[in-house]
Design an enzyme around this catalytic site. Structure first.
Site, PDB file in Angstrom:
ATOM      1  N   TYR A 210       0.851  -1.187   0.000  1.00 39.20           N
ATOM      2  CA  TYR A 210       0.000   0.000   0.000  1.00 39.20           C
ATOM      3  C   TYR A 210       0.894   1.246   0.000  1.00 39.20           C
ATOM      4  CZ  TYR A 210      -3.534  -3.529   0.712  1.00 39.20           C
ATOM      5  OH  TYR A 210      -4.330  -4.630   0.543  1.00 39.20           O
TER       6      TYR A 210
ATOM      7  N   LEU B 198       0.863 -17.136  10.155  1.00 36.20           N
ATOM      8  CA  LEU B 198       0.826 -18.571  10.421  1.00 36.20           C
ATOM      9  C   LEU B 198       1.325 -18.928  11.813  1.00 36.20           C
ATOM     10  CD1 LEU B 198       1.673 -20.027   6.895  1.00 36.20           C
ATOM     11  CD2 LEU B 198      -0.540 -19.995   8.052  1.00 36.20           C
TER      12      LEU B 198
END
Ligand code: FNR
Length: 364
Positions: free
Chosen positions: A185, A311
Site C-alpha cells: 500500500y 501462520l
C-alpha cells in the site's frame, strides 16, 4: 508463568496478555451515502467476539484516511466524524472487556479500489472506481489501472490526513494507533524501488524513499498522546533478494532494520512485522511462523519491540516465539477468525488462568 500470558507494558498501557488480533479488513461498510466507511453491527459483533474471546489487544482493520485510500469501496474510514462515532462503540466495548483497543490507519495507493476478496479482489468496475494515486505512474500488476503520480503538495495532504484520522481515532477512544506501512500500500510503495521511480526528494536514495513513511509517523506521533503507543506495520522484505534468480532492486530486510532505527527515534513503540505485497508474481516461502525471523532481526538489531505475525496457530508455537526472544507479542489473524476463543483455549493448553467474562466464567 507463561510468556504468552505475561502482561506487557508500553508507555502507560498494560496489555493483559501477548495474544493480539492482527488487523483484518472486513470489506463490509456501505459504499455510498452517509453510511460510507462507517462501522455497523457486523464490525461490532466481529470485534466484540474476539474481545470476549480474550485477545489482549485488538487492532481494528485497515481504516482509510481518505476515500481514495480505501482498499475496497467497502472499507472502514476515518475521514469524518460519523465514522469516528461508530468506532467509539467498538473501542468502548473492548476497553470494558479489558482488551486494549487499537486501530490501523492506511492508504492503499495504487492497490486501492479493488473488489471484496470473496468477489475475486480484482479492480472494481466504473460504478465504484476512482482514480488511483501512487509515488509513480506504475500499476500494481497487469490488468490494474495506472495510478497518477502524486505531486509534493498531494503527498503533504495525505500526511495531514493520517494525522487527522489519528486525532479522530483518539477521540473515538482508541489507545493504540498503527500506521500501515506494509503489503504494497501507499507507504510501502514509496519505500520500495519496485514501485517508486521518483527523482525528487521522495525517490532514489533510502533516505528519500523513507521520507514519506517518516513524515507520516512524525505527524501521527505529534497528535498521539505521549502516554499512548504508536505501532508501525512493515513489510520486512519484498522477497526479491530471497529469490536468487530475481535481481531487481527491491525493499530488503536490511532496509527494514535501518527503517526501524529511524522509527524508534521518532517515537514508534513497536513494529508489527509482516512481509510482501508490493507486486504480483513473487514467490513467498510460507509456512508456520515464516515471518518470525524478520521480527527477531528488528528486535535484536534495531532495539525496537516487535510483534510476530503470519501462520502462528498453536499455543506452544506462540509461547516459544516469545520465550526465545523472537518477539514481544504474537498477532493472530486467520486463527482468530476460525476460533475467537483461541486465547482461552491457549490458556487451558498452557496451564494459565483464563480471562473469561463473569457472565460465562462462573458457569463453565
Ligand atoms: C488480512 N491482513 C491484513 N493486514 C493488514 O495489515 N491490514 C488489514 O486490514 C488486513 N486485512 C486482512 C483481512 C483478512 C481477512 C486476512 C485473512 C488478512 C493480513 C493479516 O493481518 C495477517 O498479517 C495475515 O493474515 C497473516 O497472519 P495469519 O492469518 O496467518 O495469522
Amino acid at each position: 508463568m507463561t510468556a504468552l500470558f505475561t502482561p506487557y507494558d508500553l508507555r502507560s498501557l498494560t496489555m493483559p496478555n501477548r495474544i493480539w488480533m492482527a488487523p483484518m479488513c472486513q470489506y463490509s461498510a456501505e459504499v455510498f451515502g452517509p453510511g460510507a466507511g462507517v462501522a455497523h453491527d457486523w464490525h461490532f459483533t466481529h470485534y466484540a467476539a474476539r474481545a470476549t474471546g480474550g485477545a489482549g489487544l485488538i487492532l481494528v482493520e485497515a481504516t482509510a484516511v481518505s476515500p481514495e485510500g480505501r482498499i475496497s469501496p467497502a472499507d472502514l474510514g476515518l475521514w469524518n466524524d460519523t465514522q469516528a462515532a461508530a468506532l467509539r462503540r467498538i473501542a468502548s466495548f473492548l476497553k470494558e472487556r479489558g482488551t486494549v483497543p487499537g486501530i490501523q490507519l492506511g492508504h492503499a495507493g495504487r492497490k486501492a479500489a479493488t473488489d471484496r476478496p470473496w468477489r475475486g479482489g480484482k479492480p472494481v468496475g466504473p460504478d465504484e472506481a476512482w482514480q488511483l494515486v501512487a509515488p509513480s505512474a506504475v500499476p500494481f500488476a497487469q490488468g490494474h489501472p495506472v495510478p497518477d503520480e502524486l505531486t509534493v503538495e498531494q503527498i503533504q495532504r495525505i500526511v495531514r490526513q493520517f494525522a487527522e484520522a489519528a486525532q479522530r481515532a483518539l477521540a473515538a477512544g482508541f489507545q493504540v494507533v498503527e500506521v500501515h506501512g506494509a503489503h504494497g500500500y501507499l507507504i510501502h510503495e514509496f519505500l520500495s524501488p519496485l514501485s517508486n521511480r521518483r527523482t525528487d526528494a521522495y525517490g532514489g536514495s533510502f533516505e528519500n524513499r523513507a521520507r514519506f513513511a517518516l513524515e507520516v509517523v512524525e505527524a501521527v506521533r505529534a497528535v498521539w498522546p505521549e502516554e499512548l503507543p504508536v505501532f508501525y506495520r512493515t513489510s520486512a522484505t519484498d522477497w526479491v533478494t530471497e529469490n536468487p534468480e530475481d535481481e531487481r532492486d527491491s525493499w530488503t530486510a536490511d532496509d527494514t532494520v535501518r527503517l526501524a532505527r529511524e522509527l524508534r527515534v521518532r517515537g514508534v513503540d513497536l513494529m508489527d512485522v509482516s512481509t510482501g505485497g508490493i507486486t504480483s508474481g513473487i514467490r513467498i516461502p510460507t509456512g508456520p511462523g515464516y515471518q518470525v525471523p524478520f521480527a527477531r532481526r528488528v528486535r535484536e538489531e534495531a532495539g525496537l519491540p516487535t510483534g510476530a505475525v503470519g501462520l502462528v496457530t498453536e499455543p506452544q508455537q506462540a509461547e516459544k516465539i516469545l520465550a526465545s526472544g523472537d518477539a514481544d507479542a504474537v498477532l493472530l489473524g486467520r486463527e482468530l477468525l476460525r476460533d475467537p476463543y483461541w486465547p482461552h483455549h491457549a490458556a487451558a493448553a498452557l496451564g494459565a488462568a483464563k480471562r473469561l467474562p463473569d457472565q460465562y466464567g462462573w458457569a463453565v
